[in-house]
Design an enzyme around this catalytic site. Structure first.
Site, mmCIF file in Angstrom:
data_model
loop_
_atom_site.group_PDB
_atom_site.id
_atom_site.type_symbol
_atom_site.label_atom_id
_atom_site.label_comp_id
_atom_site.label_asym_id
_atom_site.label_seq_id
_atom_site.Cartn_x
_atom_site.Cartn_y
_atom_site.Cartn_z
ATOM 1 N N CYS A 1 -0.250 2.597 -4.274
ATOM 2 C CA CYS A 1 -0.940 3.852 -4.535
ATOM 3 C C CYS A 1 -0.007 5.020 -4.262
ATOM 4 C CB CYS A 1 -2.178 3.992 -3.650
ATOM 5 S SG CYS A 1 -3.546 2.918 -4.110
ATOM 6 N N HIS B 1 0.849 -1.179 0.000
ATOM 7 C CA HIS B 1 0.000 0.000 0.000
ATOM 8 C C HIS B 1 0.887 1.231 0.000
ATOM 9 C CE1 HIS B 1 -3.794 -1.989 0.458
ATOM 10 N NE2 HIS B 1 -3.516 -2.517 1.638
#
Length: 334
Positions: A206, A164
């Site tokens: 991300c 992430h």
């Protein structure tokens, strides 16, 4: 199949998505014309240094920066990197599926990415290691160990991080960190046996919470047809790095819970199909093409997240063309 990406605050999604001298004399082969930095306090005639730093003259700059010497892996003006060392080099994959941070969901599908990427890099000759769900201290331990090795007989190094991320940060199992916490270990003055050699980073994460809805393209119905190569030289300590990101800054990166992330699927396919055919920047251009054209989010239960697009991003400090060419048979281990 649902694609997903973590966001720490989904309320953010409700916001707008806009949201030389005349006598010709020189000294030590250097021009007598002085170069200035574009920084405050470095005006012509100034003593150099930014205001408030305590540096009052050029001589006050760290003298040790000029003492580093590394072996030249290729001729000064060679157009391509030397990929004919004995070994291709190390590839390290940090695969993150589960996190200690409550706000971060598990990353279903990442194990597919890690395994397929491992096989793709191995087929290109890399010595691949995969590390699962590492805390930051363990990541830095593995990185420090890799940077401490003698890479004299290696072509390059590759690091992949599957995790992430948000707004310039990547997540380890326990905390977030910036990528420069890792890549600075491989700068030329810290890891001299990789000086002048490619240092490749592939980041699946991300970089924000913005969405890219894309734009429809339609045909318009009109068809048209239309002498110093052996001399020693100095390079910047940050030269020869390449960073390939799954998405552009500020935007989501999508992952299919069964097949893996869009970016990794595309990168792996290009490495397997064209890894020995194209140079790395051409190859990454076609990775971007695959992601941009072949993928669209499928989240019908959440219209705001449905039918979204993604485009990867490359930052390159490479100074030559990089091709994963086959090694001469004499170089192959075993």
């Amino acid at each position: 199949m649902t694609d997903e990406c973590i966001t720490r605050n989904f309320s953010l999604l409700n916001r707008s998505n806009s949201g030389g001298s005349s006598n010709g004399q020189t000294k030590s082969n250097r021009s007598s014309i002085v170069d200035n930095t574009d920084a405050k306090g470095c005006m012509e005639g100034s003593s150099g240094g930014a205001t408030g730093t305590g540096i009052t003259s050029a001589s006050a700059a760290p003298a040790s920066i000029n003492k580093y010497v590394a072996r030249m892996p290729v001729d000064r003006y060679a157009s391509e990197y030397n990929m004919n060392h004995k070994y291709r080099g190390q590839a390290i994959i940090f695969n993150h599926e589960f996190f200690d941070i409550p706000s971060l969901k598990s990353r279903a599908g990442t194990n597919v990415d890690a395994e397929e990427l491992r096989k793709a890099l191995k087929s290109l000759g890399f010595d691949v290691s995969v590390h699962k769900d590492c805390k930051l201290r363990d990541i830095l331990k593995y990185i420090d160990k890799a940077a401490s090795l003698d890479h004299t007989d290696n072509d390059c190094i590759a690091i992949a991080i599957l995790s992430h991320g948000e707004h310039g940060y990547i997540y380890a199992k326990d905390v977030q960190y910036k990528l420069d916490a890792i890549w600075h270990y491989f700068t030329a003055h810290i890891c001299p046996t990789l000086a002048g050699k490619p240092k490749l980073f592939f980041i699946q994460a991300c970089q924000g919470d913005r969405l890219d809805a894309g734009v429809m393209l339609e045909k318009n119905g009109v068809t048209e047809t239309d002498g110093e190569s052996s001399m020693s030289y100095k390079i910047p300590i940050h030269a020869d790095f390449l960073f390939s990101y799954s998405t552009i800054p500020g935007y989501f990166s999508w992952r299919n819970t069964t097949n893996g992330s869009w970016y990794m699927q595309s990168l792996i396919q290009e490495l397997n199909t064209n890894g020995k055919k194209y140079d790395i920047l051409t190859l990454l251009t076609f990775v971007s093409q695959r992601v941009a054209i072949d993928f669209e989010s499928n989240v019908p239960s959440t219209p705001l997240m449905d039918r979204q697009k993604q485009i990867p991003c490359v930052t390159s400090m490479l100074t030559r063309i990089l091709r994963f060419t086959d090694k001469p048979s004499a170089n192959k281990a075993g």
